[in-house]
Motif scaffolding. Structure first.
Motif, short mmCIF file in Angstrom:
data_model
loop_
_atom_site.label_atom_id
_atom_site.label_comp_id
_atom_site.label_asym_id
_atom_site.label_seq_id
_atom_site.Cartn_x
_atom_site.Cartn_y
_atom_site.Cartn_z
N CYS A 58 0.83 -1.21 0.00
CA CYS A 58 0.00 0.00 0.00
C CYS A 58 0.86 1.26 0.00
O CYS A 58 0.52 2.26 -0.64
CB CYS A 58 -0.92 -0.01 1.22
SG CYS A 58 -2.25 -1.24 1.13
N ALA A 59 1.99 1.20 0.69
CA ALA A 59 2.91 2.34 0.67
C ALA A 59 3.53 2.52 -0.71
O ALA A 59 3.73 3.65 -1.18
CB ALA A 59 4.00 2.16 1.72
N VAL A 60 3.82 1.43 -1.39
CA VAL A 60 4.40 1.51 -2.73
C VAL A 60 3.42 2.11 -3.72
O VAL A 60 3.79 2.92 -4.59
CB VAL A 60 4.86 0.11 -3.19
CG1 VAL A 60 5.21 0.12 -4.67
CG2 VAL A 60 6.06 -0.35 -2.37
N THR A 61 2.15 1.74 -3.61
CA THR A 61 1.15 2.28 -4.55
C THR A 61 0.99 3.78 -4.42
O THR A 61 0.54 4.43 -5.37
CB THR A 61 -0.22 1.60 -4.32
OG1 THR A 61 -0.64 1.81 -2.96
CG2 THR A 61 -0.13 0.11 -4.60
N ALA A 62 1.34 4.35 -3.27
CA ALA A 62 1.22 5.80 -3.10
C ALA A 62 2.18 6.55 -4.01
O ALA A 62 1.96 7.74 -4.28
CB ALA A 62 1.49 6.17 -1.63
N ALA A 63 3.23 5.88 -4.48
CA ALA A 63 4.21 6.53 -5.35
C ALA A 63 4.00 6.19 -6.82
O ALA A 63 4.79 6.61 -7.66
CB ALA A 63 5.62 6.15 -4.93
N LEU A 64 2.95 5.45 -7.14
CA LEU A 64 2.72 5.02 -8.51
C LEU A 64 1.70 5.91 -9.21
O LEU A 64 0.79 6.44 -8.57
CB LEU A 64 2.22 3.57 -8.54
CG LEU A 64 3.17 2.50 -8.00
CD1 LEU A 64 2.51 1.14 -8.05
CD2 LEU A 64 4.48 2.49 -8.77
N PRO A 65 1.79 6.05 -10.52
CA PRO A 65 0.75 6.77 -11.27
C PRO A 65 -0.53 5.95 -11.33
O PRO A 65 -0.53 4.75 -11.04
CB PRO A 65 1.39 6.95 -12.65
CG PRO A 65 2.40 5.86 -12.76
CD PRO A 65 2.91 5.63 -11.37
N PRO A 66 -1.64 6.59 -11.73
CA PRO A 66 -2.94 5.87 -11.73
C PRO A 66 -2.95 4.60 -12.58
O PRO A 66 -3.54 3.59 -12.17
CB PRO A 66 -3.91 6.92 -12.29
CG PRO A 66 -3.29 8.22 -11.93
CD PRO A 66 -1.82 8.02 -12.02
N PHE A 67 -2.29 4.60 -13.74
CA PHE A 67 -2.31 3.41 -14.59
C PHE A 67 -1.63 2.24 -13.89
O PHE A 67 -2.12 1.10 -13.95
CB PHE A 67 -1.63 3.70 -15.92
CG PHE A 67 -1.50 2.49 -16.81
CD1 PHE A 67 -2.62 1.95 -17.42
CD2 PHE A 67 -0.27 1.88 -17.02
CE1 PHE A 67 -2.52 0.83 -18.23
CE2 PHE A 67 -0.16 0.76 -17.82
CZ PHE A 67 -1.28 0.23 -18.44
N GLN A 68 -0.52 2.47 -13.24
CA GLN A 68 0.17 1.39 -12.54
C GLN A 68 -0.59 0.96 -11.30
O GLN A 68 -0.52 -0.20 -10.90
CB GLN A 68 1.59 1.82 -12.19
CG GLN A 68 2.48 2.01 -13.41
CD GLN A 68 3.90 2.37 -13.06
OE1 GLN A 68 4.21 2.71 -11.92
NE2 GLN A 68 4.79 2.29 -14.04
N ASP A 69 -1.33 1.88 -10.67
CA ASP A 69 -2.21 1.47 -9.58
C ASP A 69 -3.27 0.49 -10.08
O ASP A 69 -3.61 -0.50 -9.40
CB ASP A 69 -2.89 2.69 -8.95
CG ASP A 69 -1.97 3.44 -8.00
OD1 ASP A 69 -1.04 2.80 -7.46
OD2 ASP A 69 -2.19 4.64 -7.78
N LEU A 70 -3.81 0.76 -11.27
CA LEU A 70 -4.77 -0.17 -11.86
C LEU A 70 -4.13 -1.52 -12.18
O LEU A 70 -4.76 -2.57 -12.01
CB LEU A 70 -5.38 0.43 -13.14
CG LEU A 70 -6.49 1.46 -12.95
CD1 LEU A 70 -6.96 1.98 -14.30
CD2 LEU A 70 -7.65 0.87 -12.18
N GLN A 71 -2.89 -1.51 -12.62
CA GLN A 71 -2.18 -2.77 -12.86
C GLN A 71 -2.02 -3.56 -11.57
O GLN A 71 -2.20 -4.78 -11.55
CB GLN A 71 -0.82 -2.50 -13.49
CG GLN A 71 -0.88 -2.12 -14.96
CD GLN A 71 0.50 -1.99 -15.56
OE1 GLN A 71 1.42 -1.46 -14.96
NE2 GLN A 71 0.65 -2.46 -16.79
N VAL A 72 -1.68 -2.87 -10.48
CA VAL A 72 -1.56 -3.54 -9.18
C VAL A 72 -2.90 -4.13 -8.77
O VAL A 72 -2.98 -5.27 -8.27
CB VAL A 72 -1.03 -2.56 -8.12
CG1 VAL A 72 -1.10 -3.18 -6.72
CG2 VAL A 72 0.40 -2.15 -8.44
N ALA A 73 -3.98 -3.38 -8.99
CA ALA A 73 -5.31 -3.88 -8.64
C ALA A 73 -5.66 -5.13 -9.47
O ALA A 73 -6.19 -6.11 -8.94
CB ALA A 73 -6.36 -2.79 -8.86
#
Length: 374
Positions: free
Chosen positions: A59-74
């Motif tokens: 969750c801490a890592v996703t805070a530094a990611l752009p929205p597209f990469q957050d969607l990839q993580v999801a």
């Protein structure tokens, strides 16, 4: 049949029976405080602590990611739920399923209906969609309890082809949206996170939480008496039956657990994409899930994570390659499936036990090299 009598994973039975461990068992870990040893010796706690730490870090890592990469993580987290359930079904119990894409569709439509039509809270809708998929898995597992090998694969293949097509049935098209699918009302982030908190990051956090919960529960189940019985059935079904293991009942239970995981993954996928449509759950999805489980390593939950990462990132990479080479649209559409097949064949030749098996062998060689005299 040594796994059915293994005593390494039966520490919970001693605790629940109210008995105390002998001094020799308590002194086996001298580095731990005495008050902490009973808690850490419990299987669930041993899995829960690393899972909670991993969730916080991710969750801490996703805070530094752009929205597209957050969607990839999801998306990776949603596939982790489905692939982990499939790797338990196939890797631990020995049942081959080609219909988990259809089970993901059941979870997606169920969660979407509970969210959109009944306006249930997201956690309740996800649990209800998972329960509906588990019930469908119980029906399929009961019908397929006497099938093995290619017969079971063929039956589940029929499920993968026919079940998503029910959304186009004229009596269900008004409820399920037909070919266009069902629009899912995605809940916004809580107000406590701020007015400008990214929706993609919130969805990634939800999916990561569900994936960690699934992995922790499956890891605990795999080390329990049920998990050891599944392995015994996988290794020799006749010997397991002679040993008093209820083979048919445990085969159905394995299918129910695996279906519930797939349903949760499908529900999360519907929440992330805000849509549950038949086109999102084709036969290729079921084949991809099995490919991810084999690629990561059957029977390994860590392998399910590696396989899910490959399922999400490989199509993106192939799209970049296709654009760079100016390939035709028709060739580009089939490129991910061809690449999956190529990667699967190469992995079976190079490391037949999957990515996790290759990493384990590498770690053993490194430890053996350090211990070898110079």
């Amino acid at each position: 049949m040594t796994e059915t009598t293994d005593t390494n994973d039966t520490d919970d039975t001693n605790d629940t029976a109210g008995t105390t461990k002998p001094p020799a068992a308590a002194s086996s870990a001298p580095g731990r405080p005495a008050w902490l040893r009973p808690a850490l010796d419990r299987t669930l706690v041993r899995h829960l602590l690393p899972g909670a730490l991993a969730l916080i870090v991710l969750c801490a890592v996703t805070a530094a990611l752009p929205p597209f990469q957050d969607l990839q993580v999801a998306n990776i987290a949603t596939y982790v739920c489905a692939v982990a359930g499939l790797t338990v079904l196939t890797g631990l119990n020995g049942q081959i399923s080609l219909g988990h894409g259809a089970l993901m569709a059941v979870g997606a439509y169920g969660t979407g209906l509970f969210l959109t039509n009944l306006a249930w809270p997201l956690p309740v809708a996800l649990v209800a969609g998972t329960a509906v998929t588990a019930a469908v898995g119980a029906l399929v597992g009961t019908a397929a309890a006497r099938l093995q090998g290619p017969y079971l694969a063929g039956a589940t293949l029929t499920l993968a082809v026919g079940l998503p097509a029910l959304a186009n049935y004229r009596h269900l098209s008004d409820l399920l949206g037909g070919e266009n699918g069902l629009v899912v009302a995605t809940p916004p982030p809580p107000a406590a996170l701020g007015a400008y908190f990214p929706l993609e990051r919130w969805q990634a956090w939800i999916c990561l939480l569900c994936a960690v919960v699934v992995l922790v529960l499956l890891a605990d189940l795999g080390r329990s008496r049920v998990g050891r019985s599944w392995r015994a059935i996988r290794d020799d079904e006749d010997a397991a039956a002679l040993a008093g293991i209820p083979v048919a009942r445990l085969r159905v239970l394995a299918f129910v657990v695996s279906a519930a995981c797939a349903g949760l993954g499908g529900g999360l996928l519907a929440v992330v994409s805000s849509l549950a449509a038949p086109g999102a759950f084709p036969l290729a999805l079921s084949l991809s899930l099995l490919t991810g489980a084999v690629l990561g390593g059957l029977g390994s939950l860590a392998g399910a994570v590696y396989g899910s990462i490959a399922l999400v990132l490989l199509p993106t990479w192939t799209g970049d390659v296709a654009d760079a080479l100016h390939l035709s649209r028709g060739f580009y559409a089939n490129l991910p499936l061809a690449l999956f097949g190529l990667v699967l064949v190469l992995s079976m030749l190079v490391f037949p036990q999957g990515i996790q098996g290759a990493l384990v062998r590498l770690a053993r060689r490194l430890r053996a090299g350090r211990r070898a005299p110079s």
